[in-house]
Motif scaffolding. Sequence first.
Motif, mmCIF file in Angstrom:
data_model
loop_
_atom_site.group_PDB
_atom_site.id
_atom_site.type_symbol
_atom_site.label_atom_id
_atom_site.label_comp_id
_atom_site.label_asym_id
_atom_site.label_seq_id
_atom_site.Cartn_x
_atom_site.Cartn_y
_atom_site.Cartn_z
ATOM 1 N N TRP A 1 -28.883 -80.557 31.170
ATOM 2 C CA TRP A 1 -28.294 -79.222 31.330
ATOM 3 C C TRP A 1 -29.281 -78.121 31.023
ATOM 4 O O TRP A 1 -29.219 -77.041 31.611
ATOM 5 N N THR A 2 -30.200 -78.340 30.117
ATOM 6 C CA THR A 2 -31.178 -77.284 29.775
ATOM 7 C C THR A 2 -32.032 -76.930 30.987
ATOM 8 O O THR A 2 -32.262 -75.746 31.279
ATOM 9 N N ALA A 3 -32.515 -77.947 31.684
ATOM 10 C CA ALA A 3 -33.341 -77.678 32.859
ATOM 11 C C ALA A 3 -32.539 -76.979 33.944
ATOM 12 O O ALA A 3 -33.053 -76.095 34.650
ATOM 13 N N ALA A 4 -31.263 -77.329 34.095
ATOM 14 C CA ALA A 4 -30.440 -76.678 35.102
ATOM 15 C C ALA A 4 -30.236 -75.201 34.796
ATOM 16 O O ALA A 4 -30.267 -74.351 35.696
ATOM 17 N N MET A 5 -30.023 -74.868 33.520
ATOM 18 C CA MET A 5 -29.840 -73.469 33.149
ATOM 19 C C MET A 5 -31.119 -72.680 33.383
ATOM 20 O O MET A 5 -31.086 -71.539 33.875
ATOM 21 N N VAL A 6 -32.272 -73.238 33.047
ATOM 22 C CA VAL A 6 -33.545 -72.536 33.274
ATOM 23 C C VAL A 6 -33.761 -72.278 34.758
ATOM 24 O O VAL A 6 -34.191 -71.188 35.169
ATOM 25 N N ALA A 7 -33.439 -73.252 35.604
ATOM 26 C CA ALA A 7 -33.611 -73.069 37.040
ATOM 27 C C ALA A 7 -32.693 -71.985 37.576
ATOM 28 O O ALA A 7 -33.084 -71.170 38.432
ATOM 29 N N ALA A 8 -31.454 -71.900 37.063
ATOM 30 C CA ALA A 8 -30.527 -70.868 37.511
ATOM 31 C C ALA A 8 -31.011 -69.478 37.129
ATOM 32 O O ALA A 8 -30.913 -68.526 37.906
ATOM 33 N N ILE A 9 -31.554 -69.352 35.900
ATOM 34 C CA ILE A 9 -32.080 -68.049 35.462
ATOM 35 C C ILE A 9 -33.247 -67.618 36.343
ATOM 36 O O ILE A 9 -33.374 -66.448 36.723
ATOM 37 N N VAL A 10 -34.119 -68.542 36.678
ATOM 38 C CA VAL A 10 -35.274 -68.198 37.520
ATOM 39 C C VAL A 10 -34.820 -67.721 38.890
ATOM 40 O O VAL A 10 -35.358 -66.755 39.452
ATOM 41 N N VAL A 11 -33.785 -68.348 39.452
ATOM 42 C CA VAL A 11 -33.278 -67.938 40.766
ATOM 43 C C VAL A 11 -32.698 -66.536 40.708
ATOM 44 O O VAL A 11 -32.942 -65.690 41.589
ATOM 45 N N VAL A 12 -31.916 -66.231 39.646
ATOM 46 C CA VAL A 12 -31.310 -64.904 39.528
ATOM 47 C C VAL A 12 -32.381 -63.840 39.381
ATOM 48 O O VAL A 12 -32.334 -62.775 40.019
ATOM 49 N N VAL A 13 -33.377 -64.082 38.499
ATOM 50 C CA VAL A 13 -34.438 -63.092 38.295
ATOM 51 C C VAL A 13 -35.223 -62.873 39.586
ATOM 52 O O VAL A 13 -35.582 -61.741 39.945
ATOM 53 N N GLY A 14 -35.490 -63.929 40.304
ATOM 54 C CA GLY A 14 -36.225 -63.773 41.551
ATOM 55 C C GLY A 14 -35.450 -62.975 42.576
ATOM 56 O O GLY A 14 -36.014 -62.153 43.302
#
Length: 265
Positions: A113-126
Amino acid sequence: MSIGNSPEDDRPSVGRALQQARIRAGLSVDEVSSITRVRVPLVRGIEQDDFSRCGGDVYARGHIRALAREVGLDPAALVAQYDADHGGRPEPTPAAPLFEAERIRSEPRRPNWTAAMVAAIVVVVGFVGFTLFTGGGDEGRTVAEEPPQTEPGTARPTTGKPADPEPEPSTSAVAGVPVNKVTVKLSAENGQSWISARNHNGRLLHEGVLREGDSRTFTDSKRIDLVLGNAGAVQLFVNGKEVKEVGANGQVQRLSYTKGDPEAG
């Protein structure tokens, strides 16, 4: 009532068939040995159906194939006849059954779950950064320039060098023969023949059987030396001119030609 012999009983042996075909091709034992790389004692032994010097059935089959190809026989048929005369090919040994080892099942992985949350944050910021950079609408878009229009009936200017003109084909093969060299062409028109060609230094240009319908061309700056095993089957052209009456069927001819007219060779 008597039963006649089958056609297989009347056919020559493997060695006899190879010997008869070699003689028909106008080849000596030494010439066949030089072409096939099979030593002279082995060639003589095989023609007498003595395969003891071959070193085994595998090597004997290889020698039979090489000799058959050079004298114009079917290698597969002769090898099959050899196998029939020597007990046939050995049956392959079946492979031992294999037992499949029990596979070790791996435990199912738990989701990270940690990796999934980091990937979601990167998509939103981008996405937010892309929206701010483009201005959030169509204001930053530009229309690509269209090519200038030309009036009907006028050709558009072209860039780059013009295409090279296509070369004109030569009118005949004879016209392309170089005058400062000797050119010899051999064609097997009435059967096959063994041929050999060397240049003026004695270097071998070609040696082997010229099968019916095939042709060979040789060129040298001074002289071409030929040996024809069956001269009656060969059509000969020297420097673009046909040489009449090369020889009779089965006749061995040794010829040499130089630059100029064929009769000057």
